[in-house]
Design a protein around this motif. Structure first.
Motif, PDB file in Angstrom:
ATOM      1  N   ILE A  49     113.201  39.121  16.012  1.00 46.46           N
ATOM      2  CA  ILE A  49     112.891  37.794  15.485  1.00 46.46           C
ATOM      3  C   ILE A  49     112.041  37.024  16.493  1.00 46.46           C
ATOM      4  CG2 ILE A  49     114.946  36.661  16.470  1.00 46.46           C
ATOM      5  CD1 ILE A  49     115.154  35.008  13.892  1.00 46.46           C
ATOM      6  N   GLY A  50     111.214  36.107  15.999  1.00 48.61           N
ATOM      7  CA  GLY A  50     110.485  35.187  16.854  1.00 48.61           C
ATOM      8  C   GLY A  50     111.178  33.835  16.828  1.00 48.61           C
ATOM      9  N   VAL A  51     111.344  33.234  18.001  1.00 53.53           N
ATOM     10  CA  VAL A  51     112.033  31.943  18.074  1.00 53.53           C
ATOM     11  C   VAL A  51     111.299  31.009  19.024  1.00 53.53           C
ATOM     12  CG1 VAL A  51     114.279  32.995  17.618  1.00 53.53           C
ATOM     13  CG2 VAL A  51     113.539  32.629  19.982  1.00 53.53           C
ATOM     14  N   GLY A  52     111.585  29.720  18.881  1.00 53.67           N
ATOM     15  CA  GLY A  52     111.062  28.753  19.824  1.00 53.67           C
ATOM     16  C   GLY A  52     111.840  28.817  21.127  1.00 53.67           C
ATOM     17  N   GLU A  53     111.181  28.464  22.216  1.00 52.37           N
ATOM     18  CA  GLU A  53     111.861  28.478  23.511  1.00 52.37           C
ATOM     19  C   GLU A  53     113.073  27.551  23.514  1.00 52.37           C
ATOM     20  OE1 GLU A  53     108.891  27.465  26.354  1.00 52.37           O
ATOM     21  OE2 GLU A  53     108.014  29.484  26.424  1.00 52.37           O
ATOM     22  N   THR A  54     112.977  26.438  22.779  1.00 53.37           N
ATOM     23  CA  THR A  54     114.100  25.499  22.700  1.00 53.37           C
ATOM     24  C   THR A  54     115.303  26.151  22.044  1.00 53.37           C
ATOM     25  OG1 THR A  54     112.571  23.627  22.546  1.00 53.37           O
ATOM     26  CG2 THR A  54     114.838  23.250  21.855  1.00 53.37           C
ATOM     27  N   VAL A  55     115.058  26.895  20.963  1.00 55.01           N
ATOM     28  CA  VAL A  55     116.149  27.597  20.279  1.00 55.01           C
ATOM     29  C   VAL A  55     116.776  28.615  21.209  1.00 55.01           C
ATOM     30  CG1 VAL A  55     116.710  29.179  18.385  1.00 55.01           C
ATOM     31  CG2 VAL A  55     115.191  27.234  17.982  1.00 55.01           C
ATOM     32  N   ALA A  56     115.949  29.379  21.912  1.00 51.14           N
ATOM     33  CA  ALA A  56     116.462  30.390  22.836  1.00 51.14           C
ATOM     34  C   ALA A  56     117.318  29.763  23.923  1.00 51.14           C
ATOM     35  CB  ALA A  56     115.292  31.157  23.464  1.00 51.14           C
ATOM     36  N   ALA A  57     116.876  28.626  24.449  1.00 49.75           N
ATOM     37  CA  ALA A  57     117.643  27.957  25.502  1.00 49.75           C
ATOM     38  C   ALA A  57     118.942  27.398  24.970  1.00 49.75           C
ATOM     39  CB  ALA A  57     116.795  26.845  26.124  1.00 49.75           C
ATOM     40  N   ASN A  58     118.897  26.767  23.788  1.00 49.48           N
ATOM     41  CA  ASN A  58     120.099  26.157  23.212  1.00 49.48           C
ATOM     42  C   ASN A  58     121.166  27.192  22.889  1.00 49.48           C
ATOM     43  OD1 ASN A  58     118.962  23.613  23.390  1.00 49.48           O
ATOM     44  ND2 ASN A  58     118.296  23.548  21.247  1.00 49.48           N
ATOM     45  N   LEU A  59     120.738  28.388  22.507  1.00 48.37           N
ATOM     46  CA  LEU A  59     121.694  29.438  22.139  1.00 48.37           C
ATOM     47  C   LEU A  59     121.953  30.416  23.283  1.00 48.37           C
ATOM     48  CD1 LEU A  59     120.550  30.230  18.480  1.00 48.37           C
ATOM     49  CD2 LEU A  59     122.381  28.717  19.252  1.00 48.37           C
ATOM     50  N   SER A  60     121.423  30.086  24.457  1.00 46.62           N
ATOM     51  CA  SER A  60     121.651  30.914  25.654  1.00 46.62           C
ATOM     52  C   SER A  60     121.224  32.370  25.448  1.00 46.62           C
ATOM     53  CB  SER A  60     123.135  30.855  26.068  1.00 46.62           C
ATOM     54  OG  SER A  60     123.527  29.522  26.338  1.00 46.62           O
ATOM     55  N   LEU A  61     120.085  32.550  24.788  1.00 46.96           N
ATOM     56  CA  LEU A  61     119.581  33.908  24.615  1.00 46.96           C
ATOM     57  C   LEU A  61     118.959  34.381  25.928  1.00 46.96           C
ATOM     58  CD1 LEU A  61     117.857  33.651  21.100  1.00 46.96           C
ATOM     59  CD2 LEU A  61     120.221  34.267  21.659  1.00 46.96           C
TER      60      LEU A  61
END
Length: 227
Positions: free
Chosen positions: A26-38
């Motif tokens: 999947i492609g995600v925004g950096e904000t989403v990745a940070a918020n979900l601790s990916l």
């Protein structure tokens, strides 16, 4: 257990491609990745992937809403309608509206005040009256009490000045023949009423804009227009 093996930047700034066990997921925004601790090495369950997908959908819908708000302020229903037209689900839209409201980016009372201020600004290209302002805001989904609060700031003097400005843009010449003058007055009355001005204001501005030595022509035009 599947786990994240790579997080590679996309060509589009601020976005990442997520790979699980070497495969793009999947492609995600950096904000989403940070918020979900990916992060690389994190295990990914089906539930986690659904959470990521949901967060990314909200992120994309929020970006779409912000693009609309960059163009001009919007009422809550306007954003809701436009996001629905783009295919976002109700739950996603509701989350976006909640987030934007919490951040102070969506406020119908503020929007209504700004709309009225912009429409009644001196020198505006399309002067309108209080009735038109109320109708426009109602059409955008603003609550009646918020409309009333915004529109009541337009005084009778403001409305008269706006009607005069509208008439100046409409009236080019003053006919000398009685019938032609009556016809022009009827046109001006209809024009000003469609612009949302009250009847007394319409009559006063019509008299001022298309004057005649007597008032009989105007009275006839009023009777014919009312009829």
């Amino acid at each position: 257990m599947p786990q994240i093996t790579a997080m590679e930047p996309q060509r589009r700034p601020g976005r990442l491609n997520i790979f699980v066990d070497g495969q793009f997921i999947i492609g995600v925004g950096e904000t989403v990745a940070a918020n979900l601790s990916l992060r690389i090495g994190r295990e990914i369950t089906p539930e986690t992937l659904r959470e990521v997908a949901g967060a990314e959908e909200v992120h994309k819908a929020t970006e779409a809403a912000l693009v609309l708000l960059e163009v001009r302020a919007r009422a809550r229903r306007e954003i809701e309608t436009r996001l629905a037209q783009k295919g976002y689900e109700e739950g996603v839209i509701a989350q976006v509206l909640e987030n934007l409201t919490r951040l102070g980016l969506l406020d119908d009372a503020v929007f209504a005040a700004q709309w009225v201020e912009a429409k009644t600004r001196e020198g505006g290209s399309r002067p309108v009256g209080r009735r038109r302002l109320s109708s426009e805001l109602y059409g955008k989904g603003v609550a009646k009490d918020q409309i009333a609060e915004a529109v009541e700031k337009v005084t009778n003097a403001d409305e008269l000045a706006l009607a005069r400005a509208a008439a100046r843009k409409k009236v080019r010449t003053v006919p000398t023949e009685r019938e032609a003058l009556q016809a022009e007055r009827r046109k001006l009355m209809g024009f000003l009423q469609r612009r949302g001005f009250g009847w007394e204001t319409v009559k006063q501005v019509t008299r001022e804009s298309l004057p005649t030595p007597g008032e009989e022509a105007l009275e006839d035009a009023e009777e014919e227009y009312d009829g």
